[in-house]
Design an enzyme around this catalytic site. Structure first.
Site, PDB file in Angstrom:
ATOM      1  N   ASP A  36       0.778  -1.470  -0.064  1.00  0.00           N
ATOM      2  CA  ASP A  36       0.240  -0.230   0.321  1.00  0.00           C
ATOM      3  C   ASP A  36       0.978   1.142   0.257  1.00  0.00           C
ATOM      4  OD1 ASP A  36       0.789   0.367   2.921  1.00  0.00           O
ATOM      5  OD2 ASP A  36      -1.193   0.404   3.567  1.00  0.00           O
TER       6      ASP A  36
ATOM      7  N   CYS B  45       3.158  -2.929   4.312  1.00  0.00           N
ATOM      8  CA  CYS B  45       2.657  -2.359   4.359  1.00  0.00           C
ATOM      9  C   CYS B  45       3.197  -1.132   5.934  1.00  0.00           C
ATOM     10  CB  CYS B  45       1.108  -2.537   4.945  1.00  0.00           C
ATOM     11  SG  CYS B  45       0.966  -3.303   6.157  1.00  0.00           S
TER      12      CYS B  45
ATOM     13  N   THR C  71       3.071  -1.484   8.489  1.00  0.00           N
ATOM     14  CA  THR C  71       3.560  -2.769   9.651  1.00  0.00           C
ATOM     15  C   THR C  71       3.525  -4.671   9.017  1.00  0.00           C
ATOM     16  OG1 THR C  71       1.033  -3.384  10.430  1.00  0.00           O
ATOM     17  CG2 THR C  71       2.379  -1.242  11.347  1.00  0.00           C
TER      18      THR C  71
ATOM     19  N   HIS D 127      10.364 -23.797   8.852  1.00  0.00           N
ATOM     20  CA  HIS D 127       8.975 -24.681   9.558  1.00  0.00           C
ATOM     21  C   HIS D 127       8.079 -24.127   9.139  1.00  0.00           C
ATOM     22  CE1 HIS D 127      11.100 -24.691  13.880  1.00  0.00           C
ATOM     23  NE2 HIS D 127      12.506 -25.582  12.185  1.00  0.00           N
TER      24      HIS D 127
ATOM     25  N   HIS E  49       7.851 -31.024  10.269  1.00  0.00           N
ATOM     26  CA  HIS E  49       6.716 -30.000   9.293  1.00  0.00           C
ATOM     27  C   HIS E  49       6.228 -29.968   8.412  1.00  0.00           C
ATOM     28  CE1 HIS E  49       9.748 -27.814  11.966  1.00  0.00           C
ATOM     29  NE2 HIS E  49      11.230 -28.092  11.658  1.00  0.00           N
TER      30      HIS E  49
END
Ligand code: RB5
Length: 147
Positions: free
Chosen positions: A8, A66, A68, A99, A135
């Site tokens: 964004d 973005c 965060t 993982h 995994h």
């Protein structure tokens, strides 16, 4: 590797930096799904475009940026087959690949320096999934969760 990259407005500068890095190293090809300026936009719109590129196999891996990384990861993880991980360290990026077989890296431009973000991107793209039984079993269970 084919990388789809989106952001964004709050992640626009790092998206452009990452594209320049990919062009310079010529290690990966890059599909840019926008945004194309720092004008205010809505992160879910770009998450969906990147997810579509991944799910239709136009890209092998995604990067979403973005402010965060959180909004992008929430949006991307709504889709079956997407494992988006917000990473603020190279250790997290490495473990997300090893993982979780994460297929989208989410970065927060407001929380991570560009130098660190680039290290995170490189680590994420260089690390392969550890396909040991435990995994694979856990990722299979993730894939079977309702979405
Ligand atoms: C935009 O202001 C900001 O909310 C967005 O980039 C992101 O951080 C949301 O998770």
């Amino acid at each position: 590797m084919k990388i789809v990259i989106g952001s964004d407005h709050a992640g626009f500068r790092y998206k452009e930096n990452a594209k320049k890095y990919f062009a310079m190293t010529a290690e990966h090809t890059c599909i840019d799904v926008g945004t194309d300026s720092e004008a205010s936009t809505d992160y879910p719109d770009y998450a969906v475009l990147a997810v579509n590129a991944l799910l239709s196999r136009k890209a092998d891996m995604g990067i979403l940026i973005c402010g965060t990384g959180i909004g992008m990861s929430i949006a991307a993880n709504k889709f079956k087959g997407i494992r988006a991980a917000v990473c603020e360290s190279t250790a997290a990026a490495q473990l997300a690949r090893l993982h979780n077989d994460a297929n989208i890296l989410c970065i927060g431009e407001r929380l991570t320096s560009w130098e660190k973000a680039l290290e995170i991107i490189k680590t994420f793209l260089e690390t392969s999934f550890d396909d040991s039984e435990r995994h694979c079993r856990r990722v299979d269970k993730l894939n079977k969760l309702p979405q």
